[in-house]
Every structure is written in structure tokens, then in C-alpha cells.
Design a protein around this motif. Structure first.
Motif, short mmCIF file in Angstrom:
data_model
loop_
_atom_site.label_atom_id
_atom_site.label_comp_id
_atom_site.label_asym_id
_atom_site.label_seq_id
_atom_site.Cartn_x
_atom_site.Cartn_y
_atom_site.Cartn_z
N ILE A 29 0.87 -1.17 0.00
CA ILE A 29 0.00 0.00 0.00
C ILE A 29 0.91 1.22 0.00
O ILE A 29 1.70 1.40 0.92
CB ILE A 29 -0.93 0.03 1.23
N ASP A 30 0.80 2.01 -1.04
CA ASP A 30 1.62 3.21 -1.19
C ASP A 30 3.11 2.89 -1.04
O ASP A 30 3.86 3.59 -0.38
CB ASP A 30 1.17 4.27 -0.18
N GLY A 31 3.52 1.75 -1.63
CA GLY A 31 4.92 1.39 -1.64
C GLY A 31 5.45 0.68 -0.40
O GLY A 31 6.63 0.38 -0.32
N LYS A 32 4.57 0.40 0.57
CA LYS A 32 5.01 -0.26 1.81
C LYS A 32 4.15 -1.50 2.05
O LYS A 32 2.93 -1.45 1.94
CB LYS A 32 4.86 0.67 3.00
N ASP A 33 4.81 -2.61 2.40
CA ASP A 33 4.06 -3.81 2.77
C ASP A 33 3.28 -3.51 4.05
O ASP A 33 3.86 -3.09 5.05
CB ASP A 33 4.99 -4.99 3.00
N THR A 34 1.98 -3.75 4.00
CA THR A 34 1.09 -3.43 5.11
C THR A 34 0.25 -4.64 5.45
O THR A 34 -0.34 -5.26 4.56
CB THR A 34 0.18 -2.24 4.72
N GLY A 35 0.18 -4.99 6.72
CA GLY A 35 -0.62 -6.13 7.15
C GLY A 35 -2.09 -5.78 7.23
O GLY A 35 -2.46 -4.75 7.81
N ASP A 37 -5.44 -7.64 8.53
CA ASP A 37 -6.00 -8.78 9.23
C ASP A 37 -7.29 -9.23 8.55
O ASP A 37 -8.13 -8.41 8.19
CB ASP A 37 -6.26 -8.39 10.69
N HIS A 38 -7.43 -10.52 8.38
CA HIS A 38 -8.63 -11.14 7.80
C HIS A 38 -8.88 -10.72 6.34
O HIS A 38 -10.02 -10.68 5.88
CB HIS A 38 -9.87 -10.86 8.63
N LEU A 39 -7.83 -10.43 5.59
CA LEU A 39 -8.01 -9.95 4.22
C LEU A 39 -8.73 -10.96 3.34
O LEU A 39 -9.64 -10.59 2.59
CB LEU A 39 -6.66 -9.58 3.60
N ASP A 40 -8.36 -12.22 3.41
CA ASP A 40 -9.03 -13.23 2.58
C ASP A 40 -10.52 -13.32 2.91
O ASP A 40 -11.35 -13.44 2.01
CB ASP A 40 -8.36 -14.60 2.76
N TRP A 41 -10.85 -13.23 4.19
CA TRP A 41 -12.25 -13.27 4.62
C TRP A 41 -13.00 -12.04 4.11
O TRP A 41 -14.15 -12.14 3.67
CB TRP A 41 -12.28 -13.36 6.15
N ILE A 42 -12.36 -10.87 4.18
CA ILE A 42 -12.97 -9.62 3.69
C ILE A 42 -13.27 -9.74 2.20
O ILE A 42 -14.38 -9.44 1.75
CB ILE A 42 -12.05 -8.42 3.98
N ILE A 43 -12.28 -10.17 1.44
CA ILE A 43 -12.45 -10.29 -0.02
C ILE A 43 -13.55 -11.30 -0.35
O ILE A 43 -14.40 -11.03 -1.21
CB ILE A 43 -11.12 -10.65 -0.69
N ALA A 44 -13.56 -12.44 0.33
CA ALA A 44 -14.59 -13.45 0.07
C ALA A 44 -15.99 -12.90 0.35
O ALA A 44 -16.92 -13.14 -0.42
CB ALA A 44 -14.33 -14.70 0.92
N ARG A 64 -15.29 -2.95 5.26
CA ARG A 64 -15.01 -4.17 6.01
C ARG A 64 -13.59 -4.17 6.57
O ARG A 64 -13.36 -4.68 7.66
CB ARG A 64 -15.23 -5.39 5.11
N THR A 65 -12.65 -3.60 5.83
CA THR A 65 -11.28 -3.52 6.31
C THR A 65 -11.20 -2.63 7.54
O THR A 65 -10.53 -2.97 8.52
CB THR A 65 -10.34 -2.99 5.20
N LYS A 66 -11.89 -1.51 7.51
CA LYS A 66 -11.88 -0.58 8.65
C LYS A 66 -12.49 -1.19 9.91
O LYS A 66 -12.15 -0.78 11.02
CB LYS A 66 -12.65 0.69 8.30
N GLU A 67 -13.38 -2.14 9.76
CA GLU A 67 -13.98 -2.79 10.93
C GLU A 67 -12.96 -3.61 11.71
O GLU A 67 -13.12 -3.81 12.90
CB GLU A 67 -15.15 -3.67 10.49
N LEU A 68 -11.91 -4.09 11.03
CA LEU A 68 -10.94 -4.98 11.65
C LEU A 68 -9.51 -4.45 11.67
O LEU A 68 -8.63 -5.07 12.26
CB LEU A 68 -10.95 -6.33 10.91
N ASN A 69 -9.27 -3.33 10.99
CA ASN A 69 -7.92 -2.80 10.84
C ASN A 69 -7.95 -1.28 10.92
O ASN A 69 -8.96 -0.65 10.59
CB ASN A 69 -7.34 -3.17 9.46
N TYR A 70 -6.82 -0.71 11.30
CA TYR A 70 -6.69 0.75 11.28
C TYR A 70 -6.37 1.18 9.85
O TYR A 70 -5.44 0.64 9.23
CB TYR A 70 -5.57 1.19 12.22
#
Length: 92
Positions: A29-35, A37-44, A64-70
Motif C-alpha cells: 500500500i503506497d509502496g510499503k508492505d502493510t498487514g 488482518d482477515h483480508l481473505d475473509w474480507i475479499i470473500a 469491512r477492512t476498517k472494521e478490523l484494521n486501522y
């Protein structure tokens, strides 16, 4: 690392998840590896909505990402672009 049948696995130094047990996916994300959480679940979950409009897909991914990540307010656009890229390119 410590183990207690009652408490499970934990790091004896910091008390958190042991580094070798972290499964958070990292995406650029914007040139930096960013963790994310639950990305596969969010995408599904978003795929199950059968959305066709990129804007709607991006908005749902972000929601959905904001619900689990900053997600920093100043980087919402970059996060949205990266999430849509991951949505479109599974397994890459």
C-alpha cells in the motif's frame, strides 16, 4: 515462547502472538508492505455480494477492512486502490 493449556500460545517476552504464528496477509500500500488482518475473509465476503461497479466494490472492501484494521484517513485512497487490486488478482 510459552505454552499453557489454559492460555494457549503466547510470546514470553511481550505476551502477544508469537512471531512465527502471525498469519496476517501483507499487501503493498503506497509502496510499503502493510498487514491487513482477515483480508481473505474480507475479499470473500465482498465477492459474495456480486458487485460489478469498482466504486461499490472498493467502498465495501474499505468498510469491512476498517472494521478490523486501522486505516489512516490520509491513506484511504491508497488503501482502496490496493484492496481493489487484491480483489481482482487472487493468488498473486
Amino acid at each position: 515462547m510459552g505454552r499453557d493449556d489454559k492460555d494457549g500460545l503466547y510470546c514470553t517476552i511481550c505476551g502477544g502472538i508469537p512471531p512465527d504464528k502471525i498469519t496476517t496477509r501483507r499487501i503493498p500500500i503506497d509502496g510499503k508492505d502493510t498487514g491487513i488482518d482477515h483480508l481473505d475473509w474480507i475479499i470473500a465476503g465482498v465477492r459474495n455480494l456480486n458487485l460489478t461497479d469498482d466504486t461499490a466494490i472498493t467502498e465495501e472492501l474499505l468498510k469491512r477492512t476498517k472494521e478490523l484494521n486501522y486505516v489512516p484517513t490520509k491513506k484511504i485512497k491508497e488503501y482502496g486502490e490496493a484492496l481493489l487490486r487484491e480483489y481482482r488478482n487472487p493468488g498473486d
